[in-house]
Scaffold this active site. Structure first.
Site, PDB file in Angstrom:
ATOM      1  N   PRO A  61       0.834  -1.198   0.000  1.00 17.88           N
ATOM      2  CA  PRO A  61       0.000   0.000   0.000  1.00 17.88           C
ATOM      3  C   PRO A  61       0.876   1.258   0.000  1.00 17.88           C
ATOM      4  CG  PRO A  61      -0.602  -1.522   1.763  1.00 17.88           C
ATOM      5  CD  PRO A  61       0.717  -1.949   1.236  1.00 17.88           C
ATOM      6  N   GLU A  62       0.774   2.020  -1.059  1.00 19.61           N
ATOM      7  CA  GLU A  62       1.448   3.312  -1.086  1.00 19.61           C
ATOM      8  C   GLU A  62       0.404   4.379  -0.787  1.00 19.61           C
ATOM      9  OE1 GLU A  62       4.488   4.290  -3.724  1.00 19.61           O
ATOM     10  OE2 GLU A  62       4.998   2.233  -4.252  1.00 19.61           O
TER      11      GLU A  62
END
Length: 272
Positions: free
Chosen positions: A2-3
């Site tokens: 997850p960015e």
DNA sequence: AGAACCACCTGGCAGC
DNA sequence: TGCTGCCAGGTGGTTC
């Protein structure tokens, strides 16, 4: 992993579903995350109402009025709303029990993530030294130009430094530099004003595009509905070593910078 | 102060 | 088919 776009997507998806919900407690099955989950998390959150959900970099900040939760998804974390009676999977380490019978379930196979309690999450030491938000209105080429003066680190390492700019992980760093036409090896201090503006624009464009697409950067990423995102299908350079550049057709290059993979096109991305 | 490197963790995959 | 071993990667911390 997850960015920033994934974290923002999760935040926007959760807000209408959990805001103003009272917490009945927390059920911790595995407390060994990046830092130990507080032993008394259940007592801490009990009877608090979820009053807000903010984001700082990739940290999610749950406002419980009198204190709050800081959640980081690390590299493999996800949050899902699910009925409490639904049996938890192997890596579903904790539940926040909502009064409506659902729970917010934290899953993280690699346990790089974190769930912390803090009286004033906005002032937690973890957040104290974070840099500028790339999606903030005041983030522009001038900021990048000013921050990068006198720095010899490669520009890719520079934009991934959370003390300077938050939330740009490896995938979006590669994609942004391609979009801006800048070689990832260029020393940050050598960036021209023109390149600084191009880079700021490219970073914002890349992040906005990912958020609009539902935000995903990992095969096993799921949003709060449990659906996979699809942004990974549209990478220009990330993971495409040796494959033809979508712009000029040249084979894309792969190098290692700071123990991380960098992908770029030697035809489209310039060192000056 | 800035730069380089390490630790943490485990699913997935290449190679045998 | 099954085993081994390596890689990925965000971030705080340590060392130079």
């Amino acid at each position: 992993m997850p960015e920033l776009p994934e974290v923002e997507t999760i935040r926007l998806g959760l807000i209408p579903r959990i805001l103003n919900q009272r917490l009945l407690g927390a059920h911790v099955r595995e407390s060994r995350l990046r830092w130990p989950v507080p032993q008394d998390l259940n007592e801490k959150v009990q009877q608090h109402t979820l009053q807000g959900l903010a984001r700082r970099g990739k940290y999610l900040l749950f406002d419980l009025g009198d204190g709050g939760l800081i959640i980081h998804l690390g590299m493999s974390g996800s949050l899902q709303l699910t009925p409490c009676e639904h049996p938890p999977g192997k890596h579903e380490h904790l539940d926040l029990l909502l009064e409506n019978g659902q729970c917010l379930r934290f899953c993280d196979p690699r346990r790089f993530g974190a769930v912390l309690w803090c009286l004033e999450p906005q002032h937690h030491p973890l957040l104290a030294h974070l840099g500028i938000e790339p999606l903030a209105p005041e983030f522009d080429g001038q900021v990048i130009y000013r921050l990068s003066r006198g720095r010899s680190v490669p520009i890719k390492i520079f934009i991934m430094n959370a003390r300077l700019i938050v939330g740009i992980g490896n995938i979006y760093a590669n994609e942004s530099l391609f979009l801006a036409g800048i070689d990832p090896r260029l020393p940050a201090g050598k960036l021209s004003r023109k390149q600084s503006h191009a880079l700021a624009h490219a970073i914002q464009e890349t992040l906005h595009r990912a958020i609009a697409a539902g935000g995903s950067s990992l095969r096993d990423f799921v949003n709060e509905h449990g659906q996979p995102g699809y942004f990974q299908q549209s990478y220009a350079v990330y993971g495409r070593a040796g494959k033809p550049c979508r712009v000029c057709g040249q084979p894309l290059c792969h190098i290692t910078q700071g123990a991380r993979s960098s992908f770029y096109c030697s035809g489209c991305q310039k060192r000056r």
